[in-house]
Design a protein around this motif. Structure first.
Motif, mmCIF file in Angstrom:
data_model
loop_
_atom_site.group_PDB
_atom_site.id
_atom_site.type_symbol
_atom_site.label_atom_id
_atom_site.label_comp_id
_atom_site.label_asym_id
_atom_site.label_seq_id
_atom_site.Cartn_x
_atom_site.Cartn_y
_atom_site.Cartn_z
ATOM 1 N N GLU A 125 49.196 53.455 29.199
ATOM 2 C CA GLU A 125 48.505 54.497 28.432
ATOM 3 C C GLU A 125 46.989 54.323 28.534
ATOM 4 O O GLU A 125 46.251 55.296 28.685
ATOM 5 N N CYS A 126 46.534 53.077 28.476
ATOM 6 C CA CYS A 126 45.095 52.797 28.639
ATOM 7 C C CYS A 126 44.619 53.271 30.009
ATOM 8 O O CYS A 126 43.569 53.909 30.121
ATOM 9 N N LYS A 127 45.398 52.929 31.059
ATOM 10 C CA LYS A 127 45.018 53.361 32.412
ATOM 11 C C LYS A 127 44.920 54.868 32.486
ATOM 12 O O LYS A 127 43.995 55.412 33.099
ATOM 13 N N GLY A 128 45.885 55.549 31.879
ATOM 14 C CA GLY A 128 45.879 57.014 31.878
ATOM 15 C C GLY A 128 44.657 57.591 31.188
ATOM 16 O O GLY A 128 44.206 58.686 31.514
ATOM 17 N N ALA A 129 44.106 56.827 30.242
ATOM 18 C CA ALA A 129 42.908 57.279 29.510
ATOM 19 C C ALA A 129 41.617 56.788 30.160
ATOM 20 O O ALA A 129 40.528 56.970 29.618
ATOM 21 N N GLY A 130 41.747 56.112 31.322
ATOM 22 C CA GLY A 130 40.558 55.626 32.026
ATOM 23 C C GLY A 130 40.031 54.300 31.513
ATOM 24 O O GLY A 130 38.896 53.919 31.791
ATOM 25 N N ILE A 131 40.861 53.554 30.767
ATOM 26 C CA ILE A 131 40.453 52.248 30.227
ATOM 27 C C ILE A 131 41.015 51.149 31.120
ATOM 28 O O ILE A 131 42.208 51.132 31.429
ATOM 29 N N ARG A 132 40.166 50.237 31.541
ATOM 30 C CA ARG A 132 40.561 49.111 32.406
ATOM 31 C C ARG A 132 40.952 47.914 31.542
ATOM 32 O O ARG A 132 40.166 47.462 30.722
ATOM 33 N N ALA A 133 42.152 47.417 31.699
ATOM 34 C CA ALA A 133 42.610 46.236 30.963
ATOM 35 C C ALA A 133 42.426 44.992 31.824
ATOM 36 O O ALA A 133 42.715 45.013 33.019
ATOM 37 N N VAL A 134 41.927 43.921 31.219
ATOM 38 C CA VAL A 134 41.859 42.619 31.879
ATOM 39 C C VAL A 134 42.543 41.603 30.973
ATOM 40 O O VAL A 134 42.680 41.826 29.769
ATOM 41 N N MET A 135 42.983 40.508 31.556
ATOM 42 C CA MET A 135 43.654 39.461 30.795
ATOM 43 C C MET A 135 42.745 38.248 30.690
ATOM 44 O O MET A 135 42.204 37.783 31.695
ATOM 45 N N ILE A 136 42.582 37.752 29.466
ATOM 46 C CA ILE A 136 41.827 36.529 29.206
ATOM 47 C C ILE A 136 42.786 35.605 28.454
ATOM 48 O O ILE A 136 43.266 35.939 27.381
ATOM 49 N N THR A 137 43.075 34.429 29.032
ATOM 50 C CA THR A 137 44.127 33.582 28.471
ATOM 51 C C THR A 137 43.835 32.104 28.683
ATOM 52 O O THR A 137 43.048 31.735 29.563
ATOM 53 N N GLY A 138 44.493 31.296 27.896
ATOM 54 C CA GLY A 138 44.421 29.847 28.081
ATOM 55 C C GLY A 138 45.486 29.327 29.023
ATOM 56 O O GLY A 138 45.513 28.156 29.369
ATOM 57 N N ASP A 139 46.379 30.221 29.471
ATOM 58 C CA ASP A 139 47.466 29.820 30.370
ATOM 59 C C ASP A 139 46.944 29.391 31.738
ATOM 60 O O ASP A 139 45.832 29.732 32.135
ATOM 61 N N HIS A 140 47.804 28.692 32.468
ATOM 62 C CA HIS A 140 47.521 28.331 33.861
ATOM 63 C C HIS A 140 47.347 29.618 34.663
ATOM 64 O O HIS A 140 48.001 30.630 34.393
ATOM 65 N N VAL A 141 46.491 29.580 35.669
ATOM 66 C CA VAL A 141 46.171 30.791 36.434
ATOM 67 C C VAL A 141 47.408 31.375 37.133
ATOM 68 O O VAL A 141 47.533 32.601 37.263
ATOM 69 N N VAL A 142 48.332 30.526 37.564
ATOM 70 C CA VAL A 142 49.528 31.029 38.250
ATOM 71 C C VAL A 142 50.434 31.772 37.256
ATOM 72 O O VAL A 142 50.934 32.854 37.543
ATOM 73 N N THR A 143 50.629 31.187 36.075
ATOM 74 C CA THR A 143 51.422 31.840 35.037
ATOM 75 C C THR A 143 50.782 33.157 34.621
ATOM 76 O O THR A 143 51.454 34.193 34.530
ATOM 77 N N ALA A 144 49.483 33.110 34.366
ATOM 78 C CA ALA A 144 48.758 34.311 33.941
ATOM 79 C C ALA A 144 48.857 35.409 34.998
ATOM 80 O O ALA A 144 49.061 36.585 34.671
ATOM 81 N N SER A 145 48.734 35.042 36.256
ATOM 82 C CA SER A 145 48.804 36.034 37.335
ATOM 83 C C SER A 145 50.178 36.685 37.408
ATOM 84 O O SER A 145 50.295 37.900 37.607
#
Length: 199
Positions: A125-145
């Motif tokens: 829904e965010c993408k449809g409204a032109g909003i870019r989502a990014v992920m910021i996390t404490g997880d390992h980069v492989v898990t987060a990806s």
């Protein structure tokens, strides 16, 4: 079943990415348990538990354990590792430098925190409204990806970086590449402020 009485600890902090507790058993043995990020735990282990036997942790065994960690993280599991150390007497002072080393590796623990069904729809829904989502996390980069791909946040051509990689960037480098980065993993509170400022 032997009882353990907790007699000390080295608390978790985001720099070490691990925590330690020290216990006394019913027979008077002093045992330390350490858990944390697999890469950090493995760096501090000298031995590993092979069934009931304690064996030296060789480079080839370390490579195998790192590979197992990556396979688990690729499956979107959050991975912790555990290790222990036994003492004849309680150390006078507990510190990371003195006690979180020469450990015996026990194993990896994979945990799944399933994405709530509504999250994927919210991102779409965010993408449809032109909003870019990014992920910021404490997880390992492989898990987060893996999770970010499942949610449609990390697309072909997008980047996933760690807090350490972010620390190595100048503000100018971050400004120039911020729009290509979709996942920030293993971040610190300071990293979060830089990301927000860059956006």
């Amino acid at each position: 079943k032997e009882k353990y009485v907790r007699i000390g600890e080295i608390p978790f902090d985001s720099t070490r990415k691990m925590m330690t507790t020290v216990h006394k058993t019913e027979n008077g043995e002093i045992i330390q348990f350490t858990k944390g990020a697999p890469d950090e735990i493995l760096k501090r282990c000298k031995y590993y538990l092979d069934g009931e036997n304690t064996e030296p942790l060789t480079d080839s065994i370390s490579e195998r354990l790192n590979s197992e960690n990556k396979n688990m993280a690729d499956s979107a599991l959050r991975v912790l590792s555990g290790a222990y150390r036994i003492y004849d007497t309680l150390p006078e002072k507990l510190s990371s430098e003195s006690n979180e080393n020469e450990l015996v590796f026990i194993g990896h623990y994979g945990m799944i925190d399933p994405v709530r069904p509504e999250v994927k729809d919210a991102i779409a829904e965010c993408k449809g409204a032109g909003i870019r989502a990014v992920m910021i996390t404490g997880d390992h980069v492989v898990t987060a990806s893996a999770i970010a791909r499942e949610l449609g946040i990390l697309l072909d051509g997008d980047r996933a970086i760690t807090g350490a990689e972010l620390d190595a960037m100048t503000d100018e480098e971050l400004d120039a590449s911020v729009e290509s980065i979709s996942v920030y993993a293993r971040v610190s509170p300071e990293n979060k402020i830089r990301i927000v400022k860059a956006w």
